[in-house]
Design a protein around this motif. Structure first.
Motif, PDB file in Angstrom:
ATOM      1  N   SER A  29       0.824  -1.203   0.000  1.00  0.00           N
ATOM      2  CA  SER A  29       0.000   0.000   0.000  1.00  0.00           C
ATOM      3  C   SER A  29       0.855   1.248   0.000  1.00  0.00           C
ATOM      4  CB  SER A  29      -0.884   0.016   1.246  1.00  0.00           C
ATOM      5  OG  SER A  29      -0.088   0.170   2.402  1.00  0.00           O
ATOM      6  N   VAL A  30       0.207   2.348  -0.386  1.00  0.00           N
ATOM      7  CA  VAL A  30       0.751   3.689  -0.236  1.00  0.00           C
ATOM      8  C   VAL A  30      -0.377   4.506   0.387  1.00  0.00           C
ATOM      9  CG1 VAL A  30       1.597   5.741  -1.424  1.00  0.00           C
ATOM     10  CG2 VAL A  30       2.260   3.473  -2.242  1.00  0.00           C
ATOM     11  N   PRO A  31      -0.231   5.074   1.569  1.00  0.00           N
ATOM     12  CA  PRO A  31       0.951   4.996   2.424  1.00  0.00           C
ATOM     13  C   PRO A  31       1.119   3.585   2.967  1.00  0.00           C
ATOM     14  CG  PRO A  31      -0.837   6.017   3.638  1.00  0.00           C
ATOM     15  CD  PRO A  31      -1.331   5.806   2.228  1.00  0.00           C
ATOM     16  N   ASN A  32       2.348   3.293   3.339  1.00  0.00           N
ATOM     17  CA  ASN A  32       2.587   1.976   3.923  1.00  0.00           C
ATOM     18  C   ASN A  32       2.299   2.027   5.423  1.00  0.00           C
ATOM     19  OD1 ASN A  32       4.845   3.234   4.971  1.00  0.00           O
ATOM     20  ND2 ASN A  32       6.283   2.172   3.666  1.00  0.00           N
ATOM     21  N   ALA A  33       2.392   0.901   6.064  1.00  0.00           N
ATOM     22  CA  ALA A  33       2.052   0.794   7.484  1.00  0.00           C
ATOM     23  C   ALA A  33       2.904   1.738   8.326  1.00  0.00           C
ATOM     24  CB  ALA A  33       2.247  -0.634   7.970  1.00  0.00           C
ATOM     25  N   ASN A  34       2.242   2.469   9.191  1.00  0.00           N
ATOM     26  CA  ASN A  34       2.872   3.366  10.160  1.00  0.00           C
ATOM     27  C   ASN A  34       3.601   4.542   9.527  1.00  0.00           C
ATOM     28  OD1 ASN A  34       1.922   1.748  12.328  1.00  0.00           O
ATOM     29  ND2 ASN A  34       3.546   0.293  11.839  1.00  0.00           N
ATOM     30  N   ALA A  35       3.257   4.885   8.299  1.00  0.00           N
ATOM     31  CA  ALA A  35       3.864   6.043   7.642  1.00  0.00           C
ATOM     32  C   ALA A  35       3.436   7.324   8.355  1.00  0.00           C
ATOM     33  CB  ALA A  35       3.450   6.103   6.175  1.00  0.00           C
ATOM     34  N   VAL A  36       4.313   8.319   8.346  1.00  0.00           N
ATOM     35  CA  VAL A  36       4.007   9.649   8.868  1.00  0.00           C
ATOM     36  C   VAL A  36       3.940  10.575   7.659  1.00  0.00           C
ATOM     37  CG1 VAL A  36       4.745  11.542  10.355  1.00  0.00           C
ATOM     38  CG2 VAL A  36       5.162   9.167  11.047  1.00  0.00           C
ATOM     39  N   LEU A  37       2.769  11.181   7.448  1.00  0.00           N
ATOM     40  CA  LEU A  37       2.523  12.000   6.270  1.00  0.00           C
ATOM     41  C   LEU A  37       2.409  13.472   6.629  1.00  0.00           C
ATOM     42  CD1 LEU A  37      -0.360   9.839   4.737  1.00  0.00           C
ATOM     43  CD2 LEU A  37       2.100   9.574   4.387  1.00  0.00           C
ATOM     44  N   ILE A  38       2.761  14.330   5.686  1.00  0.00           N
ATOM     45  CA  ILE A  38       2.511  15.755   5.852  1.00  0.00           C
ATOM     46  C   ILE A  38       1.316  16.184   5.009  1.00  0.00           C
ATOM     47  CG2 ILE A  38       4.847  16.393   6.511  1.00  0.00           C
ATOM     48  CD1 ILE A  38       5.338  17.243   3.612  1.00  0.00           C
ATOM     49  N   GLU A  39       0.992  15.406   3.978  1.00  0.00           N
ATOM     50  CA  GLU A  39      -0.137  15.712   3.116  1.00  0.00           C
ATOM     51  C   GLU A  39      -1.441  15.375   3.842  1.00  0.00           C
ATOM     52  OE1 GLU A  39      -1.785  14.723  -1.343  1.00  0.00           O
ATOM     53  OE2 GLU A  39       0.064  13.795  -0.678  1.00  0.00           O
ATOM     54  N   THR A  40      -2.397  16.307   3.822  1.00  0.00           N
ATOM     55  CA  THR A  40      -3.648  16.092   4.549  1.00  0.00           C
ATOM     56  C   THR A  40      -4.723  15.426   3.709  1.00  0.00           C
ATOM     57  OG1 THR A  40      -4.446  18.302   3.992  1.00  0.00           O
ATOM     58  CG2 THR A  40      -3.199  18.048   6.077  1.00  0.00           C
ATOM     59  N   GLN A  41      -4.505  15.317   2.397  1.00  0.00           N
ATOM     60  CA  GLN A  41      -5.429  14.597   1.517  1.00  0.00           C
ATOM     61  C   GLN A  41      -4.632  13.644   0.633  1.00  0.00           C
ATOM     62  OE1 GLN A  41      -7.773  18.343   0.384  1.00  0.00           O
ATOM     63  NE2 GLN A  41      -9.298  16.706   0.191  1.00  0.00           N
ATOM     64  N   PRO A  42      -3.966  12.672   1.241  1.00  0.00           N
ATOM     65  CA  PRO A  42      -3.098  11.785   0.458  1.00  0.00           C
ATOM     66  C   PRO A  42      -3.892  10.857  -0.447  1.00  0.00           C
ATOM     67  CG  PRO A  42      -3.364  10.926   2.662  1.00  0.00           C
ATOM     68  CD  PRO A  42      -4.037  12.278   2.641  1.00  0.00           C
ATOM     69  N   GLU A  43      -3.256  10.463  -1.553  1.00  0.00           N
ATOM     70  CA  GLU A  43      -3.835   9.394  -2.363  1.00  0.00           C
ATOM     71  C   GLU A  43      -3.475   8.083  -1.690  1.00  0.00           C
ATOM     72  OE1 GLU A  43      -4.078   7.480  -6.811  1.00  0.00           O
ATOM     73  OE2 GLU A  43      -2.689   9.130  -6.465  1.00  0.00           O
ATOM     74  N   VAL A  44      -4.455   7.223  -1.532  1.00  0.00           N
ATOM     75  CA  VAL A  44      -4.253   5.913  -0.920  1.00  0.00           C
ATOM     76  C   VAL A  44      -4.389   4.862  -2.013  1.00  0.00           C
ATOM     77  CG1 VAL A  44      -5.132   4.256   0.771  1.00  0.00           C
ATOM     78  CG2 VAL A  44      -5.154   6.707   1.296  1.00  0.00           C
ATOM     79  N   THR A  45      -3.436   3.952  -2.069  1.00  0.00           N
ATOM     80  CA  THR A  45      -3.471   2.851  -3.026  1.00  0.00           C
ATOM     81  C   THR A  45      -3.258   1.554  -2.259  1.00  0.00           C
ATOM     82  OG1 THR A  45      -2.488   4.268  -4.712  1.00  0.00           O
ATOM     83  CG2 THR A  45      -2.421   1.901  -5.113  1.00  0.00           C
ATOM     84  N   ILE A  46      -4.104   0.560  -2.525  1.00  0.00           N
ATOM     85  CA  ILE A  46      -3.958  -0.759  -1.911  1.00  0.00           C
ATOM     86  C   ILE A  46      -3.877  -1.782  -3.031  1.00  0.00           C
ATOM     87  CG2 ILE A  46      -4.918  -2.459  -0.323  1.00  0.00           C
ATOM     88  CD1 ILE A  46      -6.672  -0.169   0.830  1.00  0.00           C
ATOM     89  N   ASP A  47      -2.825  -2.582  -3.020  1.00  0.00           N
ATOM     90  CA  ASP A  47      -2.651  -3.672  -3.982  1.00  0.00           C
ATOM     91  C   ASP A  47      -2.952  -4.991  -3.295  1.00  0.00           C
ATOM     92  OD1 ASP A  47      -1.793  -1.876  -5.920  1.00  0.00           O
ATOM     93  OD2 ASP A  47       0.315  -2.134  -5.417  1.00  0.00           O
ATOM     94  N   PHE A  48      -3.604  -5.879  -4.015  1.00  0.00           N
ATOM     95  CA  PHE A  48      -3.962  -7.195  -3.500  1.00  0.00           C
ATOM     96  C   PHE A  48      -3.202  -8.279  -4.264  1.00  0.00           C
ATOM     97  CE2 PHE A  48      -7.587  -4.363  -2.894  1.00  0.00           C
ATOM     98  CZ  PHE A  48      -7.711  -4.420  -1.517  1.00  0.00           C
ATOM     99  N   THR A  49      -3.017  -9.421  -3.636  1.00  0.00           N
ATOM    100  CA  THR A  49      -2.274 -10.521  -4.245  1.00  0.00           C
ATOM    101  C   THR A  49      -3.105 -11.290  -5.262  1.00  0.00           C
ATOM    102  OG1 THR A  49      -2.925 -12.009  -2.462  1.00  0.00           O
ATOM    103  CG2 THR A  49      -0.808 -10.864  -2.227  1.00  0.00           C
ATOM    104  N   ASP A  50      -4.416 -11.250  -5.114  1.00  0.00           N
ATOM    105  CA  ASP A  50      -5.330 -11.990  -5.975  1.00  0.00           C
ATOM    106  C   ASP A  50      -6.499 -11.095  -6.355  1.00  0.00           C
ATOM    107  OD1 ASP A  50      -4.306 -14.779  -6.010  1.00  0.00           O
ATOM    108  OD2 ASP A  50      -4.617 -14.670  -3.848  1.00  0.00           O
ATOM    109  N   GLU A  51      -7.290 -11.565  -7.323  1.00  0.00           N
ATOM    110  CA  GLU A  51      -8.539 -10.883  -7.645  1.00  0.00           C
ATOM    111  C   GLU A  51      -9.401 -10.896  -6.386  1.00  0.00           C
ATOM    112  OE1 GLU A  51      -9.358  -9.437 -10.680  1.00  0.00           O
ATOM    113  OE2 GLU A  51      -7.274  -9.829 -11.168  1.00  0.00           O
TER     114      GLU A  51
END
Length: 160
Positions: A29-51
């Protein structure tokens, strides 16, 4: 005695089958686990291993348990990735991206979460060589998952 042995075998096979189904569809994912962000409206992306039939995705504040609005829309078919943004700025604090759905290939419901923090202005920790890679996608994550059995030893964050 034979009856006890037969029951033990049946229970053992049943438990082994249940354990085999407890596979997590999460890849990175982006952000990854426990990331510290400065952007208040980040784009979140989650990738899965399967359909994956993705039924719900939400962003929850760990500080006040509020659910934050996003532009995520439930897909009409199975996906290997989802991406969205918050529709309102996130105030500084701790958050979880939570998702759930159904992994048809393995015949079970699946879900997880990714913890991240939005830092206060001027309170961004210095970037060290070890932390420099945190802006890229990280494999497996979600130490803040409400599904600790999917995360092995990672479990919930220590501050919860």
């Amino acid at each position: 005695m034979r009856l006890h042995a037969a029951i033990a075998v049946v229970l053992g096979v049943g438990l082994a089958a249940t354990g085999a189904q407890a596979q997590c569809a999460f890849d990175q994912s982006v952000p990854n686990a426990n990331a510290v962000l400065i952007e208040t409206q980040p784009e979140v992306t989650i990738d899965f291993t399967d359909e994956f039939r993705l039924d719900d995705v939400r962003v929850v504040s760990l500080d006040d348990k509020a659910v934050w609005p996003t532009d995520w829309a439930r897909p009409s078919q199975e996906v290997r990735q989802t991406a969205f943004r918050m529709t309102q700025p996130l105030p500084p604090g701790k958050y979880l991206v939570e998702w759930n759905g159904y992994l048809r290939r393995h015949h079970h419901a699946d879900g997880g979460s990714i913890a991240f923090t939005v830092a206060k202005a001027g309170e961004i920790p210095p970037v060290t060589p070890a932390a420099a890679g945190t802006s890229a996608a990280a494999p497996r994550a979600g130490s803040g998952s409400p599904y600790p059995m999917l995360l092995g030893a990672a479990g919930r964050p220590k501050d919860q």
